[in-house]
Motif scaffolding. Structure first.
Motif, PDB file in Angstrom:
ATOM      1  N   PHE A  68      -2.147  -1.259 -56.119  1.00  0.00           N
ATOM      2  CA  PHE A  68      -2.489  -1.437 -54.979  1.00  0.00           C
ATOM      3  C   PHE A  68      -3.245  -2.650 -54.139  1.00  0.00           C
ATOM      4  O   PHE A  68      -2.341  -3.369 -54.720  1.00  0.00           O
ATOM      5  N   GLY A  70      -5.747  -4.468 -50.742  1.00  0.00           N
ATOM      6  CA  GLY A  70      -6.555  -4.602 -49.741  1.00  0.00           C
ATOM      7  C   GLY A  70      -6.540  -5.569 -48.625  1.00  0.00           C
ATOM      8  O   GLY A  70      -5.913  -6.863 -48.910  1.00  0.00           O
ATOM      9  N   TRP A  83     -11.103  -2.525 -46.701  1.00  0.00           N
ATOM     10  CA  TRP A  83     -10.106  -1.589 -47.182  1.00  0.00           C
ATOM     11  C   TRP A  83      -9.139  -1.663 -48.078  1.00  0.00           C
ATOM     12  O   TRP A  83      -8.730  -2.613 -48.402  1.00  0.00           O
ATOM     13  N   THR A  84      -9.065  -0.568 -48.890  1.00  0.00           N
ATOM     14  CA  THR A  84      -7.876  -0.975 -50.095  1.00  0.00           C
ATOM     15  C   THR A  84      -7.645   0.557 -50.607  1.00  0.00           C
ATOM     16  O   THR A  84      -8.072   1.788 -49.693  1.00  0.00           O
ATOM     17  N   THR A  85      -6.171   0.605 -50.553  1.00  0.00           N
ATOM     18  CA  THR A  85      -4.946   2.021 -51.192  1.00  0.00           C
ATOM     19  C   THR A  85      -4.783   1.413 -52.301  1.00  0.00           C
ATOM     20  O   THR A  85      -3.661   0.497 -51.959  1.00  0.00           O
ATOM     21  N   GLY A  86      -4.349   2.619 -53.023  1.00  0.00           N
ATOM     22  CA  GLY A  86      -3.403   2.437 -53.693  1.00  0.00           C
ATOM     23  C   GLY A  86      -2.907   3.803 -54.536  1.00  0.00           C
ATOM     24  O   GLY A  86      -2.804   4.466 -53.775  1.00  0.00           O
ATOM     25  N   PRO A 115      -2.360   9.219 -54.497  1.00  0.00           N
ATOM     26  CA  PRO A 115      -2.979   7.919 -53.797  1.00  0.00           C
ATOM     27  C   PRO A 115      -4.154   8.039 -53.951  1.00  0.00           C
ATOM     28  O   PRO A 115      -4.468   9.080 -53.862  1.00  0.00           O
ATOM     29  N   TYR A 116      -4.622   6.784 -52.949  1.00  0.00           N
ATOM     30  CA  TYR A 116      -6.310   6.747 -52.469  1.00  0.00           C
ATOM     31  C   TYR A 116      -6.443   6.165 -51.776  1.00  0.00           C
ATOM     32  O   TYR A 116      -5.886   5.586 -51.739  1.00  0.00           O
ATOM     33  N   VAL A 117      -7.771   5.791 -51.256  1.00  0.00           N
ATOM     34  CA  VAL A 117      -7.895   4.835 -50.005  1.00  0.00           C
ATOM     35  C   VAL A 117      -9.403   4.252 -50.459  1.00  0.00           C
ATOM     36  O   VAL A 117      -9.828   5.422 -50.688  1.00  0.00           O
ATOM     37  N   ALA A 150     -13.751   5.247 -52.847  1.00  0.00           N
ATOM     38  CA  ALA A 150     -12.768   5.668 -52.796  1.00  0.00           C
ATOM     39  C   ALA A 150     -12.130   7.565 -52.938  1.00  0.00           C
ATOM     40  O   ALA A 150     -12.853   8.062 -53.552  1.00  0.00           O
ATOM     41  N   GLY A 152      -9.209  10.331 -53.272  1.00  0.00           N
ATOM     42  CA  GLY A 152      -7.248  10.543 -53.475  1.00  0.00           C
ATOM     43  C   GLY A 152      -7.246  11.859 -53.217  1.00  0.00           C
ATOM     44  O   GLY A 152      -8.125  13.083 -53.506  1.00  0.00           O
TER      45      GLY A 152
END
Length: 351
Positions: A68, A70, A83-86, A115-117, A150, A152
């Motif tokens: 991830f 952020g 904000w985080t993505t992974g 994937p997610y945000v 979150a 995904g």
């Protein structure tokens, strides 16, 4: 560097586990970025319980990976927005245990690659106090708003065994003052949406109340509830022993939903034997029950209640803030199949 490293290796009678995690978190409200990764392999025999007795068993093999990153603009007007993505790979495989003497109850395999945000909002509402969840140690409590969410998408084209939306969200807020009376409420939900239906969905509501009576005495009460829907077989809702209801054996009740109410009169002493652990105590009562479908197909025997006394040892030679609980609890339901006195010893993060 603010980078943490965690490594774990275990080889036990019920399986083995390897874990490696490297993380640079949002270590402060004004931190501007975060990143990290985790890798895990786990292979174990998992036991299912019924009224505190081993009732079924299966083998669970799991491969998990997560990376991830952020970003945040830091603290503005009392709030930090992050904000985080992974990307997550979560591969779970289940099978019989050939050498087991217990019946086999085997969950369905599950492989999710997605994937997610995510978004996190944190209010600058941290306060410090003492003698609430620890013994004579400075404690940090978040009394402001904290919100996380979150979403995904797992897709067969990514390597998943199904198409699904994976979601999670949580929020917490404190009211009052920890120097007098304070209430902290929180909510959490997570699950999947597959073919238009909710799967493995849970909603958890929790409220914790603290009333300072003196520097050495605190009254504590907690009320929590969990509602589950179409839970995975390896994710049951359990109650008893370390899962709540200290007067009953481990995992005494199993189902899809539960509620648990606890009151405690907490005592904090100045006793510091060998400068190894600070000592406290508690008088407590618990009430709760589980309902909903039981994976093993038996009734859960209704409402449970217990009372008891406990000794608390706050270890001062470790940095984790662990508290050793030694509890004597007395079940109030007339069940001849369990002992009239239960001894429970466990390590927890709080009083």
């Amino acid at each position: 560097s603010w980078v943490s490293l965690r490594a774990q290796y275990s080889d036990n009678s019920d399986g083995h586990r390897k874990l490696l995690a490297v993380t640079r978190p949002f270590y402060a409200l004004d931190a501007r970025w975060a990143a990290g990764g985790t890798g895990l392999t786990d292979d174990r025999r998992t036991t299912m319980y019924q009224f505190g007795e081993e009732a079924a068993e299966y083998r669970h093999e799991r491969d998990y990976a997560h990376v991830f990153a952020g970003l945040s603009k830091g603290l503005h007007n009392g709030y930090a927005r992050r904000w985080t993505t992974g990307i997550v790979l979560d591969d779970n495989r289940f099978s019989d245990v050939p050498t087991s003497s217990l019946p086999a109850v085997v969950p369905d395999d599950r492989k999710l690659v997605y994937p997610y945000v995510g978004l996190e909002i944190v209010q600058d509402g941290y306060v410090t106090t003492r003698n609430r969840d620890q013994i004579d140690r400075t404690e940090d409590f978040q009394m402001g708003l904290q919100f996380r969410a979150a979403i995904g998408w797992a897709d067969r084209s990514f390597g998943s065994d199904r198409d699904a939306a994976i979601f999670s969200a949580s929020a917490s807020r404190g009211f009052g003052s920890l120097q007098d009376k304070a209430l902290i409420v929180s909510a959490q939900t997570q699950g999947r949406v597959e073919s238009g239906s909710l799967a493995n969905g849970t909603l958890l509501l929790d409220a914790r109340y603290y009333s300072k009576q003196s520097d050495k005495r605190t009254f504590f009460a907690a009320l929590s509830g969990t509602a589950g829907h179409a839970l995975d077989l390896d994710n049951p809702v359990e109650l008893g022993g370390v899962t709540g209801m200290r007067g009953y054996p481990l995992r005494y009740q199993v189902g899809e939903s539960k509620f648990l109410a606890t009151i405690e009169q907490r005592y904090f002493t100045d006793w510091y034997p060998f400068r190894f652990a600070r000592v406290g105590g508690a008088i407590f009562a618990d009430v709760g029950r589980v309902w909903g479908p039981n994976p093993l197909g038996e009734d859960n025997r209704g409402l449970l209640a217990d009372v008891g006394i406990g000794l608390r040892l706050a270890l001062t030679r470790v940095s984790s803030g662990r508290v050793i609980h030694i509890d004597l609890a007395f079940p109030l339901n007339d069940d001849p199949e369990i002992d009239s006195v239960q001894l429970l010893i466990e390590s927890k993060k709080s009083f």
